[in-house]
Write a protein that holds these residues in place. Structure first.
Motif, PDB file in Angstrom:
ATOM      1  N   ARG A 268       0.829  -1.202   0.000  1.00 18.01           N
ATOM      2  CA  ARG A 268       0.000   0.000   0.000  1.00 18.01           C
ATOM      3  C   ARG A 268       0.866   1.256   0.000  1.00 18.01           C
ATOM      4  O   ARG A 268       0.555   2.253  -0.686  1.00 18.01           O
ATOM      5  N   LYS A 271       2.035   1.910  -3.456  1.00 19.10           N
ATOM      6  CA  LYS A 271       1.015   2.471  -4.316  1.00 19.10           C
ATOM      7  C   LYS A 271       0.843   3.968  -4.057  1.00 19.10           C
ATOM      8  O   LYS A 271       0.749   4.774  -4.999  1.00 19.10           O
ATOM      9  N   SER A 274       3.811   5.784  -5.452  1.00 20.08           N
ATOM     10  CA  SER A 274       3.746   5.853  -6.911  1.00 20.08           C
ATOM     11  C   SER A 274       2.775   6.946  -7.369  1.00 20.08           C
ATOM     12  O   SER A 274       3.068   7.698  -8.316  1.00 20.08           O
ATOM     13  N   GLU A 275       1.622   7.071  -6.694  1.00 22.67           N
ATOM     14  CA  GLU A 275       0.666   8.124  -7.043  1.00 22.67           C
ATOM     15  C   GLU A 275       1.250   9.515  -6.779  1.00 22.67           C
ATOM     16  O   GLU A 275       1.059  10.450  -7.572  1.00 22.67           O
TER      17      GLU A 275
END
Length: 436
Positions: A268, A271, A274-275
């Protein structure tokens, strides 16, 4: 190898007789007498100091280091070194820290400092120079600034550019190296310091051409802010990339150990990281696009100004566009012809011809040219005096006919068509024509 040993080895390469006791004794003596007596020795030490500084890529030296480390021979140091450094300072090869102008200070402060230095200026003695913590070598300052301008010119196509102070310091090697370099460029009119007081953003505008740097405008402040934002986003992306890599490694380690719950938590984080990276990258692209548009607008403005000046110059010199186009076409045809000649020479290389043969041919051509010029000069003299010699060959008769000046061209042409026999004109005095 430590720096001192490196300097010693370099000196021995530059001065083969460095370890010779007789030569060392003569070089290490103090200066005495008139300048003509010790000038060769002074030039020796000056050139050696500059060579060592270039070898070490230094433009800042410490007098104590130069004397005690560079030129220390078993406890013996040059007694003339203080006079060498003082003479270099008087000739402009060395600058002291007090002589540097701080571009970040206000104009009033700079003016006050100049007036103070002029009013209380005292002669610099060798002792004062040796007490300085740092001395700046002017020839190497010049070389370093040329390297910086060349590096910036490779990434900017405009006549000037704006960079942040942090980037300028990185190019110079640090804040202590950036200060004298910026002061040197500022003294030449090639750089100007400015800042945005709201967020304390410092920048430098540097001229990349032979002209002085333009004055700071409001657009320059906006460009500096955009460049500073770009660098901050790039730094943020680097931090995000490192965080993403750490989360990935932790997730893999958790999976290998069988702890899926911890691995899921790291996934998580990956993620989210990365965003965040995508958002920063998108914003960075937008800022870079704005900077690209501004740079293109500046280039377009310069091109438009150049076209306007060119049109005005053409108008003043009464040159039409058709004449310019004709000159360009002739130049292009000349270039094409030159290329064809080069291709012909490449496809048919000349071989087997000696230099002596070429020289003989050139001598023959020169003799033929001299004889032709001599004949032409004789004919011109004969025409001027009105006394022409008898010409015995048909070629000479043809030349004589071509020199005749016919007053009525149409009448002569009609007579020539009716009769093949040449007639005598009033101006003709050639004996062969009278006989005809």
């Amino acid at each position: 190898m430590d720096p001192v040993s490196s300097v010693k080895e370099f000196i021995r390469k530059q001065v083969p007789d460095w370890d010779d006791e007789i030569m060392a004794t003569a070089r290490f003596k103090a200066f005495s007498g008139q300048r003509s007596d010790w000038e060769p020795k002074y030039l020796f030490w000056k050139d050696l100091i500059l060579k060592i500084a270039r070898h070490l890529d230094l433009f800042i030296i410490r007098p104590s280091q130069v004397k005690e480390e560079w030129f220390n021979r078993g406890g013996l140091t040059p007694l003339c070194l203080d006079h060498v450094l003082c003479s270099m300072y008087n000739e402009g090869d060395i600058v002291r820290n007090v002589d540097l102008v701080d571009p970040s200070s206000g104009r009033l402060s700079q003016l006050f400092r100049k007036v103070k230095n002029l009013m209380v200026r005292s002669p610099v003695t060798p002792e004062i120079v040796m007490l300085e913590d740092h001395l700046f070598l002017t020839p190497l300052l010049k070389d370093k600034t040329a390297q910086i301008i060349k590096c910036l010119s490779e990434s900017h196509w405009t006549s000037s550019c704006i960079i942040t102070m942090s980037k300028f310091q990185g190019m110079c090697g640090g804040p202590s190296e950036a200060a004298p370099l910026l002061s040197y460029l500022y003294g030449l009119g090639k750089a100007q310091y400015f800042s945005i007081s709201k967020e304390v953003i410092e920048g430098v505008k540097i001229s990349l051409s032979s002209e002085s740097v333009p004055a700071i405008s409001s657009l320059d402040l906006d460009v500096l802010h955009l460049i500073w934002t770009t660098q901050k986003l790039e730094d943020q992306i680097d931090v995000i990339n490192r965080r993403y890599e750490m989360s990935r490694k932790s997730a893999l380690a958790s999976l290998n150990s069988g702890n899926k719950k911890v691995a899921l938590r790291h996934a998580r984080e990956m993620k989210l990281t990365s965003e965040s990276r995508e958002r920063c990258t998108s914003l960075l692209n937008r800022v870079e696009e704005v900077l690209h548009v501004i740079a293109n607008a500046e280039s377009t403005q310069k091109v438009t100004e150049a076209i306007r000046i060119g049109a005005q110059a053409m108008k003043q010199n009464k040159i039409s566009v058709e004449e310019v186009e004709l000159c360009l076409e002739e130049l292009e045809e000349s270039n094409d012809a030159q290329k064809q000649v080069e291709k012909a020479l490449e496809s048919n290389p000349i071989s087997g011809i000696e230099d002596e043969d070429i020289e003989e041919e050139l001598e023959k051509l020169e003799l033929e040219l001299e004889s032709e010029n001599l004949q032409i000069s004789k004919v011109e003299v004969g025409n001027t005096s009105g006394e022409m010699d008898t010409l015995e060959s048909t070629d000479s008769l043809t030349d004589a006919l071509s020199n005749l000046k016919l007053h009525n061209g149409s009448a002569s042409e009609s007579v020539g068509q009716k009769s093949p026999i040449p007639t005598r004109t009033e101006n003709s005095k050639h004996p062969m024509l009278e006989a005809a």
